[in-house]
Design an enzyme around this catalytic site. Structure first.
Site, PDB file in Angstrom:
ATOM      1  N   ILE A 170     -13.775   1.665 -30.078  1.00  0.00           N
ATOM      2  CA  ILE A 170     -13.270   2.468 -31.231  1.00  0.00           C
ATOM      3  C   ILE A 170     -11.928   2.986 -30.971  1.00  0.00           C
ATOM      4  CG2 ILE A 170     -13.632   4.023 -32.759  1.00  0.00           C
ATOM      5  CD1 ILE A 170     -15.380   1.400 -33.229  1.00  0.00           C
ATOM      6  N   TYR A 187     -26.463   1.235 -20.527  1.00  0.00           N
ATOM      7  CA  TYR A 187     -26.263   1.939 -21.865  1.00  0.00           C
ATOM      8  C   TYR A 187     -26.556   0.499 -22.742  1.00  0.00           C
ATOM      9  CZ  TYR A 187     -23.114   2.609 -25.622  1.00  0.00           C
ATOM     10  OH  TYR A 187     -22.417   2.642 -27.153  1.00  0.00           O
ATOM     11  N   ASP A 240     -25.017  19.341 -31.782  1.00  0.00           N
ATOM     12  CA  ASP A 240     -24.581  18.996 -30.499  1.00  0.00           C
ATOM     13  C   ASP A 240     -25.179  19.823 -29.477  1.00  0.00           C
ATOM     14  OD1 ASP A 240     -23.257  17.605 -28.110  1.00  0.00           O
ATOM     15  OD2 ASP A 240     -21.999  16.685 -29.473  1.00  0.00           O
ATOM     16  N   ILE A 241     -25.038  19.613 -28.157  1.00  0.00           N
ATOM     17  CA  ILE A 241     -25.537  20.694 -27.150  1.00  0.00           C
ATOM     18  C   ILE A 241     -24.241  21.406 -26.633  1.00  0.00           C
ATOM     19  CG2 ILE A 241     -27.646  19.524 -26.489  1.00  0.00           C
ATOM     20  CD1 ILE A 241     -26.345  18.482 -23.984  1.00  0.00           C
ATOM     21  N   ARG A 242     -23.351  21.216 -27.057  1.00  0.00           N
ATOM     22  CA  ARG A 242     -21.861  21.456 -26.812  1.00  0.00           C
ATOM     23  C   ARG A 242     -21.137  22.591 -27.586  1.00  0.00           C
ATOM     24  NH1 ARG A 242     -17.664  17.400 -25.400  1.00  0.00           N
ATOM     25  NH2 ARG A 242     -18.824  16.205 -27.021  1.00  0.00           N
ATOM     26  N   LEU A 287     -17.019   9.966 -32.558  1.00  0.00           N
ATOM     27  CA  LEU A 287     -17.154   9.525 -33.896  1.00  0.00           C
ATOM     28  C   LEU A 287     -17.528  10.722 -34.811  1.00  0.00           C
ATOM     29  CD1 LEU A 287     -18.761   5.862 -33.381  1.00  0.00           C
ATOM     30  CD2 LEU A 287     -16.308   6.616 -34.436  1.00  0.00           C
ATOM     31  N   LEU A 326     -20.269  15.859 -31.340  1.00  0.00           N
ATOM     32  CA  LEU A 326     -18.706  16.239 -30.900  1.00  0.00           C
ATOM     33  C   LEU A 326     -18.297  14.949 -29.973  1.00  0.00           C
ATOM     34  CD1 LEU A 326     -19.413  19.952 -29.814  1.00  0.00           C
ATOM     35  CD2 LEU A 326     -18.463  18.970 -32.000  1.00  0.00           C
ATOM     36  N   GLY A 327     -18.974  13.771 -30.232  1.00  0.00           N
ATOM     37  CA  GLY A 327     -18.496  12.628 -29.447  1.00  0.00           C
ATOM     38  C   GLY A 327     -17.130  12.089 -30.290  1.00  0.00           C
TER      39      GLY A 327
END
Length: 327
Positions: free
Chosen positions: A225, A195, A88-90, A67, A64-65
């Protein structure tokens, strides 16, 4: 100029987009050599064509990010809707949930992730779960857990079940001492963010698992992006996403970087195309496990001027976030 044409194309398409509205077993080792050479700018990985009977079974983590949803759409069109599982976790939006298979997957839960791979006969795994640069600096312990411990879980499962694994890296994997313009695929990497450090770790661990266990690990270092169908995810380059949302919704945009800060960028469609091509490439065509990709570089001021051609009333101000500016 190519930069102006590329920026104009991205701005036009994004502003017209509806998205703006709203333990490892030992397996045989493959002895494949590595070449320090650069890939030519016109190189092709010669993607293979899949028949109906040998489509990969795909799992996308962190789907759900920015990309994941776009990648799932591209892969479902190519391999079939039911062959691509977004996770995802969402909780996903309704349009995402009903567009194809979606499953809850926590990359820190090794047992659950392993069950998903086994029960769904996964053969390809795209590992997009990560905390990005600015968010990672705000919560280093969580970034370390998600970006490093989660990666270890994915590597072990991928090696055990003979998966083809894609893990994106980033221009943030380089640091102040890395050579620039152009930056080679192989060079000094001393990033100063958790990161960036976690992505260098991912590159090296993936390469190690490839040579030690035969894991088919593939990686591209993404630039920033540009997209409109998802909200920014906490990266330093996210201003180039937020500006399109703000241009449509409010006509006002506050940028957290200096107006002349130039960063490498890529339009999302080109990024997804490159990702699919490197995943479809025959193993023998890959001389390395990690490659740079690039498209264009521009500053917030240049992007704002391009957007204002389509939204002339857009008001742009600058309020520099020192943490993001330093990154």
């Amino acid at each position: 100029m190519p930069l102006v044409r590329n920026l104009g194309r991205a701005a036009r398409q994004l502003l017209q987009s509806s998205g703006c509205g709203c333990g490892v077993p030992i397996v045989p080792v493959r002895c494949i050599g590595v070449s320090p050479r650069q890939v030519a700018s016109d190189a092709s990985f010669h993607s293979v064509t899949f028949s109906e009977s040998d489509h990969p079974r795909v799992l996308i983590t962190g789907g759900l990010g920015q990309l994941g949803v776009g990648l799932a759409k591209l892969l479902r069109k190519r391999f079939g809707k039911n062959n691509v599982i977004l996770s995802d976790i969402r909780k996903p939006a309704d349009n995402v949930f009903y567009s194809g298979p979606f499953i809850f997957a926590d990359i820190l839960d090794y047992k659950n992730l392993r069950e998903i791979v086994v029960n769904n006969r996964i053969t390809w795994l795209f590992h997009y779960s990560a905390l990005l640069s600015a968010v990672g600096e705000a919560n280093v312990p969580l970034a370390r857990a998600v970006n490093i411990t989660g990666l270890h879980n994915v590597l072990d499962i991928a090696a055990e079940h003979n998966l083809r694994l894609f893990v994106p890296s980033t221009i943030g994997a380089f640091g102040p001492t890395s050579p620039r313009d152009p930056t080679p695929d192989l060079c000094i990497q001393r990033p100063r963010t958790i990161y960036g450090v976690s992505k260098v770790h991912a590159e090296l661990m993936g390469e190690y698992y490839h040579y030690r266990y035969g894991l088919d690990f593939r990686c591209l270092r993404y630039p920033g992006i540009i997209s409109a169908d998802s909200q920014p995810g906490g990266g330093t380059t996210d201003y180039a996403v937020q500006i399109f949302h703000d241009a449509i919704k409010t006509g006002k945009f506050k940028c957290y970087l200096k107006p002349d800060t130039r960063l490498p960028m890529m339009y999302i469609d080109d990024c997804l195309k490159a990702t699919l091509e490197v995943m479809e490439a025959p193993a023998e065509s890959l001389t390395m496990r990690t490659y740079n990709i690039n498209a264009m570089s521009f500053s917030p001021e240049e992007l704002a001027q391009e957007v204002q051609k389509y939204v002339p009333e857009l008001q742009v101000t600058y309020s520099v976030d020192q943490v993001k500016q330093a990154i």
